[in-house]
Design a protein around this motif. Structure first.
Motif, PDB file in Angstrom:
ATOM      1  N   MET A   1       0.998  -1.147   0.039  1.00  9.44           N
ATOM      2  CA  MET A   1      -0.006  -0.032  -0.164  1.00  9.44           C
ATOM      3  C   MET A   1       0.843   1.409   0.140  1.00  9.44           C
ATOM      4  O   MET A   1       1.873   1.388   0.795  1.00  9.44           O
ATOM      5  N   LYS A   2       0.429   2.303  -0.678  1.00  5.15           N
ATOM      6  CA  LYS A   2       1.153   3.456  -0.778  1.00  5.15           C
ATOM      7  C   LYS A   2       0.336   4.462  -0.244  1.00  5.15           C
ATOM      8  O   LYS A   2      -0.983   4.453  -0.495  1.00  5.15           O
ATOM      9  N   LEU A   3       0.871   5.340   0.918  1.00  8.71           N
ATOM     10  CA  LEU A   3       0.292   6.525   1.501  1.00  8.71           C
ATOM     11  C   LEU A   3       0.855   7.576   1.418  1.00  8.71           C
ATOM     12  O   LEU A   3       1.836   7.744   1.840  1.00  8.71           O
ATOM     13  N   LEU A   4       0.302   8.697   0.922  1.00  4.80           N
ATOM     14  CA  LEU A   4       0.624   9.907   0.694  1.00  4.80           C
ATOM     15  C   LEU A   4       0.175  10.740   2.068  1.00  4.80           C
ATOM     16  O   LEU A   4      -1.071  11.111   2.092  1.00  4.80           O
ATOM     17  N   VAL A   5       0.999  11.070   2.946  1.00  6.60           N
ATOM     18  CA  VAL A   5       0.702  11.860   4.260  1.00  6.60           C
ATOM     19  C   VAL A   5       0.886  13.308   3.877  1.00  6.60           C
ATOM     20  O   VAL A   5       2.001  13.878   3.951  1.00  6.60           O
ATOM     21  N   PHE A   6      -0.276  14.058   3.673  1.00  2.00           N
ATOM     22  CA  PHE A   6      -0.054  15.300   3.580  1.00  2.00           C
ATOM     23  C   PHE A   6      -0.673  15.806   4.915  1.00  2.00           C
ATOM     24  O   PHE A   6      -1.675  16.294   5.141  1.00  2.00           O
ATOM     25  N   ALA A   7       0.479  16.250   5.961  1.00  2.00           N
ATOM     26  CA  ALA A   7       0.077  16.828   7.297  1.00  2.00           C
ATOM     27  C   ALA A   7       1.477  17.276   7.780  1.00  2.00           C
ATOM     28  O   ALA A   7       2.550  16.606   7.419  1.00  2.00           O
ATOM     29  N   HIS A   8       1.439  17.910   8.843  1.00  2.00           N
ATOM     30  CA  HIS A   8       2.651  18.581   9.083  1.00  2.00           C
ATOM     31  C   HIS A   8       3.261  17.834  10.568  1.00  2.00           C
ATOM     32  O   HIS A   8       2.431  17.205  11.246  1.00  2.00           O
ATOM     33  N   THR A   9       4.440  17.792  10.603  1.00  2.00           N
ATOM     34  CA  THR A   9       5.208  17.509  11.776  1.00  2.00           C
ATOM     35  C   THR A   9       5.942  18.361  12.529  1.00  2.00           C
ATOM     36  O   THR A   9       5.991  19.486  11.878  1.00  2.00           O
ATOM     37  N   PRO A  10       6.403  18.317  13.584  1.00  2.00           N
ATOM     38  CA  PRO A  10       6.933  19.428  14.338  1.00  2.00           C
ATOM     39  C   PRO A  10       8.035  20.090  13.555  1.00  2.00           C
ATOM     40  O   PRO A  10       9.037  19.249  12.873  1.00  2.00           O
ATOM     41  N   PRO A  31       6.881  -2.910   6.237  1.00  3.49           N
ATOM     42  CA  PRO A  31       7.401  -3.193   4.806  1.00  3.49           C
ATOM     43  C   PRO A  31       6.404  -3.363   3.927  1.00  3.49           C
ATOM     44  O   PRO A  31       6.473  -3.265   2.801  1.00  3.49           O
ATOM     45  N   ASN A  32       4.841  -3.451   4.466  1.00  5.41           N
ATOM     46  CA  ASN A  32       3.678  -3.307   3.662  1.00  5.41           C
ATOM     47  C   ASN A  32       3.317  -1.946   3.308  1.00  5.41           C
ATOM     48  O   ASN A  32       2.207  -1.867   2.369  1.00  5.41           O
ATOM     49  N   VAL A  33       4.044  -1.157   3.714  1.00  2.00           N
ATOM     50  CA  VAL A  33       3.312   0.340   3.457  1.00  2.00           C
ATOM     51  C   VAL A  33       4.484   1.283   3.093  1.00  2.00           C
ATOM     52  O   VAL A  33       5.615   1.249   3.754  1.00  2.00           O
ATOM     53  N   GLN A  34       4.258   1.816   1.887  1.00  2.21           N
ATOM     54  CA  GLN A  34       5.195   2.946   1.351  1.00  2.21           C
ATOM     55  C   GLN A  34       4.701   4.277   1.843  1.00  2.21           C
ATOM     56  O   GLN A  34       3.600   4.735   1.158  1.00  2.21           O
ATOM     57  N   ILE A  35       5.452   5.161   2.624  1.00  3.59           N
ATOM     58  CA  ILE A  35       5.015   6.341   2.888  1.00  3.59           C
ATOM     59  C   ILE A  35       5.653   7.405   2.076  1.00  3.59           C
ATOM     60  O   ILE A  35       6.819   7.607   1.875  1.00  3.59           O
ATOM     61  N   LEU A  36       4.950   8.293   1.754  1.00  6.35           N
ATOM     62  CA  LEU A  36       5.400   9.547   0.918  1.00  6.35           C
ATOM     63  C   LEU A  36       4.897  10.479   1.933  1.00  6.35           C
ATOM     64  O   LEU A  36       3.671  10.810   2.244  1.00  6.35           O
TER      65      LEU A  36
END
Length: 201
Positions: A1-10, A31-36
């Motif tokens: 699964m690919k997940l684009l996280v559009f959110a801020h970090t500190p 390993p099952n998730v690709q984070i962008l």
């Protein structure tokens, strides 16, 4: 699964940015998730959160362009987003992001960190704002809420699936020193967040 996280970090540091950082770090080891990750970082510090500033528009457009590039390079992905509380300016920010980014992605995952949008839409929004909220934020593939008190908004926006996932971070001192017997019945919790009158303080 690919997940684009559009959110801020500190930075700035507050509850939502820490939870996004926890999510990105935690899923980054799966390993099952690709984070962008696109970090819009619209606020300079805690005083700047929720305030209007022209520079935020350019930062938001830059972040949307970065999301487009990642989508083109990495292919289909789900779009993870933290929607607004019941504030007009923040809701309009959501509208811009949804118009520019949502059509490019396989599905929408909304993580509701704040309360109040449902009541605000019902009592303060114009008919056009209610329609835009339903059209642009409605029908999410998944809505994640922090607790039962936030369950009202996702059904109103026709989210397909709703999950309760409570916030929390690892205990920095998992092996504390023994406490006196008189204090052992007490439990203490530390809440990390932006403290303001708007949030009931």
């Amino acid at each position: 699964m690919k997940l684009l996280v559009f959110a801020h970090t500190p930075l700035p540091v507050h509850g939502q940015s820490l939870m996004v950082e926890t999510l990105v770090d935690g899923l980054g080891h799966d390993p099952n998730v690709q984070i962008l990750h696109v970090n819009p970082r619209l606020s300079r510090d805690s005083r700047d959160i929720g305030r209007w500033r022209p520079g935020k528009v350019f930062s938001l457009l830059r972040a949307c362009a970065q999301a487009w590039r990642l989508r083109i390079v990495h292919g289909p992905a789900f779009f993870y987003y933290v929607p607004a509380p019941g504030k007009r300016g923040a809701l309009y920010r959501d509208f811009v992001v949804m118009v520019l980014c949502r059509p490019l992605f396989s599905g929408l995952i909304l993580h509701w960190h704040a309360a109040g949008l449902g009541a605000w839409l019902k009592h303060h929004a114009s008919g056009l704002e209610r329609w835009l909220a339903q059209r642009l934020l409605g029908g999410a593939t998944l809505s994640i809420v922090l607790g039962e008190n936030l369950l009202g908004v996702p059904p109103a926006l026709n989210s397909r699936c709703i999950s309760i996932v409570r916030n929390g971070i690892a205990d920095p001192n998992p092996n504390p020193a023994p406490r006196p017997a008189s204090l052992r019945t007490h439990r203490e919790a530390v809440f990390i967040g932006l403290c303001s009158r708007d949030k009931g303080l």
